[in-house]
Each structure stands twice: as C-alpha cells, then as structure tokens.
Design a protein around this motif. Structure first.
Motif, PDB file in Angstrom:
ATOM      1  N   LEU A  74      60.052  94.344  -2.850  1.00 17.68           N
ATOM      2  CA  LEU A  74      59.315  93.086  -2.692  1.00 17.68           C
ATOM      3  C   LEU A  74      58.590  93.039  -1.353  1.00 17.68           C
ATOM      4  CD1 LEU A  74      61.971  90.612  -4.145  1.00 17.68           C
ATOM      5  CD2 LEU A  74      59.789  91.224  -5.190  1.00 17.68           C
ATOM      6  N   LEU A  75      59.242  93.511  -0.298  1.00 13.27           N
ATOM      7  CA  LEU A  75      58.610  93.495   1.016  1.00 13.27           C
ATOM      8  C   LEU A  75      57.389  94.408   1.050  1.00 13.27           C
ATOM      9  CD1 LEU A  75      58.448  92.610   3.910  1.00 13.27           C
ATOM     10  CD2 LEU A  75      60.268  94.237   4.492  1.00 13.27           C
ATOM     11  N   ALA A  76      57.466  95.553   0.379  1.00 17.47           N
ATOM     12  CA  ALA A  76      56.312  96.453   0.315  1.00 17.47           C
ATOM     13  C   ALA A  76      55.132  95.756  -0.362  1.00 17.47           C
ATOM     14  CB  ALA A  76      56.683  97.733  -0.435  1.00 17.47           C
ATOM     15  N   VAL A  77      55.410  95.042  -1.439  1.00 14.21           N
ATOM     16  CA  VAL A  77      54.344  94.306  -2.138  1.00 14.21           C
ATOM     17  C   VAL A  77      53.774  93.212  -1.237  1.00 14.21           C
ATOM     18  CG1 VAL A  77      53.832  92.775  -4.079  1.00 14.21           C
ATOM     19  CG2 VAL A  77      55.258  94.801  -4.435  1.00 14.21           C
ATOM     20  N   PHE A  78      54.662  92.450  -0.598  1.00 14.28           N
ATOM     21  CA  PHE A  78      54.192  91.369   0.284  1.00 14.28           C
ATOM     22  C   PHE A  78      53.356  91.921   1.434  1.00 14.28           C
ATOM     23  CE2 PHE A  78      58.137  88.576  -0.808  1.00 14.28           C
ATOM     24  CZ  PHE A  78      57.594  88.324  -2.049  1.00 14.28           C
ATOM     25  N   GLN A  79      53.786  93.058   2.002  1.00 11.01           N
ATOM     26  CA  GLN A  79      53.059  93.626   3.132  1.00 11.01           C
ATOM     27  C   GLN A  79      51.680  94.114   2.696  1.00 11.01           C
ATOM     28  OE1 GLN A  79      53.962  93.801   6.547  1.00 11.01           O
ATOM     29  NE2 GLN A  79      51.767  94.248   6.579  1.00 11.01           N
ATOM     30  N   LEU A  80      51.603  94.731   1.523  1.00 11.66           N
ATOM     31  CA  LEU A  80      50.303  95.187   1.031  1.00 11.66           C
ATOM     32  C   LEU A  80      49.373  94.001   0.776  1.00 11.66           C
ATOM     33  CD1 LEU A  80      51.423  98.055  -1.387  1.00 11.66           C
ATOM     34  CD2 LEU A  80      50.242  98.309   0.806  1.00 11.66           C
ATOM     35  N   LEU A  81      49.923  92.915   0.231  1.00 14.89           N
ATOM     36  CA  LEU A  81      49.108  91.712   0.011  1.00 14.89           C
ATOM     37  C   LEU A  81      48.660  91.113   1.338  1.00 14.89           C
ATOM     38  CD1 LEU A  81      51.109  89.999  -2.888  1.00 14.89           C
ATOM     39  CD2 LEU A  81      48.890  91.133  -3.054  1.00 14.89           C
ATOM     40  N   LEU A  82      49.556  91.123   2.319  1.00 16.95           N
ATOM     41  CA  LEU A  82      49.209  90.620   3.640  1.00 16.95           C
ATOM     42  C   LEU A  82      48.113  91.470   4.274  1.00 16.95           C
ATOM     43  CD1 LEU A  82      49.726  88.656   5.969  1.00 16.95           C
ATOM     44  CD2 LEU A  82      51.598  90.155   6.714  1.00 16.95           C
ATOM     45  N   ARG A  93      35.027  87.423   9.124  1.00 14.66           N
ATOM     46  CA  ARG A  93      34.811  87.072  10.535  1.00 14.66           C
ATOM     47  C   ARG A  93      34.079  88.168  11.314  1.00 14.66           C
ATOM     48  NH1 ARG A  93      40.640  84.379  12.376  1.00 14.66           N
ATOM     49  NH2 ARG A  93      40.609  82.612  10.912  1.00 14.66           N
ATOM     50  N   ARG A  94      34.020  89.353  10.703  1.00 13.42           N
ATOM     51  CA  ARG A  94      33.363  90.509  11.320  1.00 13.42           C
ATOM     52  C   ARG A  94      34.012  90.898  12.660  1.00 13.42           C
ATOM     53  NH1 ARG A  94      26.897  89.479  10.121  1.00 13.42           N
ATOM     54  NH2 ARG A  94      27.113  89.336   7.849  1.00 13.42           N
ATOM     55  N   ARG A  95      35.323  90.802  12.674  1.00 15.78           N
ATOM     56  CA  ARG A  95      36.075  91.274  13.840  1.00 15.78           C
ATOM     57  C   ARG A  95      37.506  91.572  13.402  1.00 15.78           C
ATOM     58  NH1 ARG A  95      39.341  87.112  15.768  1.00 15.78           N
ATOM     59  NH2 ARG A  95      38.710  84.993  15.151  1.00 15.78           N
ATOM     60  N   ARG A  96      38.178  92.355  14.187  1.00 16.92           N
ATOM     61  CA  ARG A  96      39.547  92.756  13.868  1.00 16.92           C
ATOM     62  C   ARG A  96      40.470  91.541  13.940  1.00 16.92           C
ATOM     63  NH1 ARG A  96      44.134  94.559  16.517  1.00 16.92           N
ATOM     64  NH2 ARG A  96      45.307  96.215  15.430  1.00 16.92           N
ATOM     65  N   VAL A  97      41.376  91.458  12.982  1.00 17.10           N
ATOM     66  CA  VAL A  97      42.335  90.360  12.929  1.00 17.10           C
ATOM     67  C   VAL A  97      43.742  90.945  13.000  1.00 17.10           C
ATOM     68  CG1 VAL A  97      43.259  88.448  11.569  1.00 17.10           C
ATOM     69  CG2 VAL A  97      40.791  88.916  11.575  1.00 17.10           C
ATOM     70  N   ALA A  98      44.530  90.503  13.947  1.00 22.35           N
ATOM     71  CA  ALA A  98      45.905  90.988  14.104  1.00 22.35           C
ATOM     72  C   ALA A  98      46.859  90.142  13.266  1.00 22.35           C
ATOM     73  CB  ALA A  98      46.314  90.935  15.570  1.00 22.35           C
ATOM     74  N   ILE A  99      47.906  90.779  12.765  1.00 19.95           N
ATOM     75  CA  ILE A  99      48.939  90.067  12.010  1.00 19.95           C
ATOM     76  C   ILE A  99      50.018  89.626  12.990  1.00 19.95           C
ATOM     77  CG2 ILE A  99      50.681  90.249  10.199  1.00 19.95           C
ATOM     78  CD1 ILE A  99      48.958  92.406   8.894  1.00 19.95           C
ATOM     79  N   LEU A 103      54.643  86.223  11.172  1.00 16.34           N
ATOM     80  CA  LEU A 103      54.249  86.317   9.770  1.00 16.34           C
ATOM     81  C   LEU A 103      54.949  87.501   9.110  1.00 16.34           C
ATOM     82  CD1 LEU A 103      52.548  84.971   7.653  1.00 16.34           C
ATOM     83  CD2 LEU A 103      50.575  86.321   8.394  1.00 16.34           C
ATOM     84  N   ARG A 104      55.077  88.593   9.836  1.00 17.42           N
ATOM     85  CA  ARG A 104      55.828  89.744   9.311  1.00 17.42           C
ATOM     86  C   ARG A 104      57.296  89.365   9.083  1.00 17.42           C
ATOM     87  NH1 ARG A 104      52.758  94.380   9.751  1.00 17.42           N
ATOM     88  NH2 ARG A 104      51.090  94.326  11.307  1.00 17.42           N
TER      89      ARG A 104
END
Length: 373
Positions: A74-82, A93-99, A103-104
């Motif tokens: 489940l965590l693998a699926v959630f992480q891929l969706l994230l 936004r045309r810029r890098r977005v950090a997680i 949230l992790r």
C-alpha cells in the motif's frame, strides 16, 4: 521471478519513501533491513514448508507478515501516486516541488492503518450473503431450494481449526438443502492440515456436501486430497455429475477439474464428459473453480455456474486488475449468454496475501426460484 515481483514494491518504498526522510543513517539502514525481511514473506514461506502457498509459521507470525507485507504494498502505491501528483504540480508551476517529510510520514501511517484493517477484514468469519437466482425450467419441486456456496477456504495456519469449526457451525445453522464447495479448500498437505480440516466432516445438508478441486489442491496432492475429502463425507465431482431429486423434479449438479490440472498431470476440465449421460431438458448447476470458461459453459446449456478463485479482487481498485485476468469476471452475479454466473468473493483467501478492503468474504446462501417468462 515470484520473489522478485514482490520485491519491487519494497524497492519503491526504500528509494522513494524511506531514503528522503530526515532520519539518521543508522535508522534508515535498520528500517531498510526490516522492510526487506518483511518483503520476502513468500521466500520465508517457501523455506518453512517448501511452498510459497503454505506458510507454516505460528498464526500470530502469519498475521504479522501479512500486515507488514500489505503495508509495504500500500505504501508503494501511495508513494507512486504522491510522486505523480507532485510531478503534475511541478509541471503546472514550472518549478521543482519538494515533498514535505510530514506528508511522507502521513502516507506511511495511512498504509499501516489500512493494512491492519485489511488483515482484520480478511481473517474474520465470513458474513452471510443471501442471493436469489432465477433458473430457467426449474422444476416446481426445487422452487425455493437453498444452496450454500463455500469456496476458497484456504484452510491453513491462518485459517485454522477454530476458524473452520466456526464456519461449519455457521453453515449448518442456515439449514441449506445442498452445500457445494468450489475448490481451494486447503493450503498444505494432508499431514499438515488434518486437524484443521477435521470439522468439515460435520457439514450437513439434506442433499449432501459436494466438492470440486481448485488450483491449490493440485499444489498439494490433488488425488490424495480428493480421496481425503470423500472420507470427510464430502462427495467429489471430477468431470462428473450427479442427479438431485425432489419428487418428480430433477436437477443436474456437475463439477469439472480446474484449468491448471494438466500442469500436475491430472485430467483437464471436461464439461462434455461431466454432462455425458445427464438427462435432457433438466437444469444444470455447474461447479467450476475459475470463472474464465463461463461462456463455454453457457454454450453447453448450463443454467447456473458457481465459481470462486478471484476472492472478489480483495481490494477495491485491484479488483479491476483481477477481472482482466479472468475474462472480465471478478465478483457477484453475471448474465453470460443467458446463463447465470455467480462468482463468490470467497469464504477466506490465500494466507500469502490476506487483505480485504471493500471486498468482504461471504458465506453465500443461494435460493433458487423458477424463472418467470
């Protein structure tokens, strides 16, 4: 290959979830070791019994393995969706977005809680599900006839002797006219499962208890198990049929081998052989472990096919994948070219992946009614 397939979700968790967390190197390495060990549940199962399908650990350990293994998936699926959602936001936004680390952590907690719920749903006694099915040309003597459909009991270290006794007692309390079991009764050989299956001897119905093999019977000695079931007062149907009678009325009850039978040198499913000699014009109820050949069954004038195998897909969302692997069939009632297919979610499920989320097990009582033209 089997173990590699189940290692991939763990690698996703290690690389995309664990490694970016703000933890010490020692904590990350220790967590990685625990996750890798848990992800190899099926390898440990093979080492414990010689088969990935029969984990021979104490029941609490089997439950723990299923929880940790389920949480990883489940965590693998959630992480891929994230990751996907983050990539979409970054493009907009045309810029890098950090997680954010929180949230992790949140998706990690969600995966653990959902896995715990999934295991709890999987191992509890199956609830009763009442189903009404109209059958064409059903003799009036069989109008209201009650069939209790069990399937995929997977009796094992997880679904053990007390669990089996509870299912048997619940089944007998329903007062069915007929009990049918459509395969995958066990995970393990006779010597290991003898005490766990013993309660099946006490199943009672006016027209008896009938059983066909599923694919798991062929993993653990099909011929030995079918003979053993016969010794438990269950009547095997191996590409054969029986005639049920109520006064002048008749029903044909047929059963076929599983589609995987030839892999172990056993006869393939043969519906024509199973129906050979059956009286013409009499409705046929067919027991076939897997639903994939339902359209062929319909072409042979079967009125009702009862199947299992899919476990209903186990998890909402995953059921769509399971359906694609079974010719579109996964759970419940289907009209297949005029034949009714009822696909049971399973009385239990394989102890190698014991999670249910939104797809409950079922103790299925089917009431037959004459089809109104």
């Amino acid at each position: 290959m089997f173990h590699l397939m189940f290692t991939l979700p763990c690698l996703v968790v290690l690389v995309r979830w664990l490694w970016p967390l703000p933890l010490s190197m020692r904590a990350k390495l220790a967590s990685a070791v625990v996750l890798l060990l848990a992800s190899q549940y099926h390898l440990w199962s093979r080492l414990s019994s010689g088969s990935v399908f029969s984990p021979e650990f104490p029941k609490p350990l089997v439950i723990l393995f299923n929880w940790t293994f389920g949480a990883i998936l489940l965590l693998a699926v959630f992480q891929l969706l994230l990751d996907l959602g983050t990539a979409v936001v970054a493009l907009v936004r045309r810029r890098r977005v950090a997680i954010a680390p929180r949230l992790r952590i949140a998706i990690g907690i969600a995966a653990m809680l959902l896995a715990a719920l999934g295991v709890m749903q999987a191992i509890k006694s199956p609830p009763l599900k009442d189903v009404l099915i109209e059958v064409r040309n059903l003799p009036h003597e069989f109008d209201g006839y009650r069939v209790l459909h069990l399937t995929d009991l997977h009796i094992s270290r997880l679904f053990d002797a007390p669990w089996t006794r509870k299912v048997v007692d619940d089944a007998n309390a329903l007062g069915a006219d007929l009990i049918v079991i459509t395969g995958d009764l066990i995970d393990g050989n006779v010597a290991r499962r003898e005490a766990d299956v013993a309660a099946l001897r006490d199943l009672r119905a006016a027209d008896g208890v009938w059983v066909i093999p599923g694919n798991h019977e062929y993993f653990f000695g099909h011929a030995e198990w079918m003979a053993y079931f016969a010794g438990l007062n269950m009547k095997p149907l191996d590409n054969s049929h029986a005639i049920l009678r109520r006064g002048a009325g008749q029903l044909v009850l047929a059963g076929v081998n599983d589609v995987t039978a030839p892999r172990s040198g056993a006869p393939a499913p043969d519906l024509d052989a199973a129906l050979r000699g059956a009286p013409a014009g009499v409705p046929v109820i067919l027991l076939d472990h897997q639903p994939r050949n339902a359209r062929f069954s319909a072409s042979r004038n079967v009125a009702l096919q009862l199947s299992g195998h899919t476990h209903g897909g186990m998890i909402v969302g995953l059921d769509r994948v399971v359906a694609r692997a079974n010719n579109g069939f996964v759970s419940g009632r289907y009209d297949v070219d005029g034949m009714t297919l009822y696909l049971n979610n399973g009385t239990a499920l394989w102890p190698g992946f014991a999670l249910r989320l939104g797809v409950p097990a079922e103790l299925t009582r089917i009431t037959l009614r004459r089809q109104v033209s």
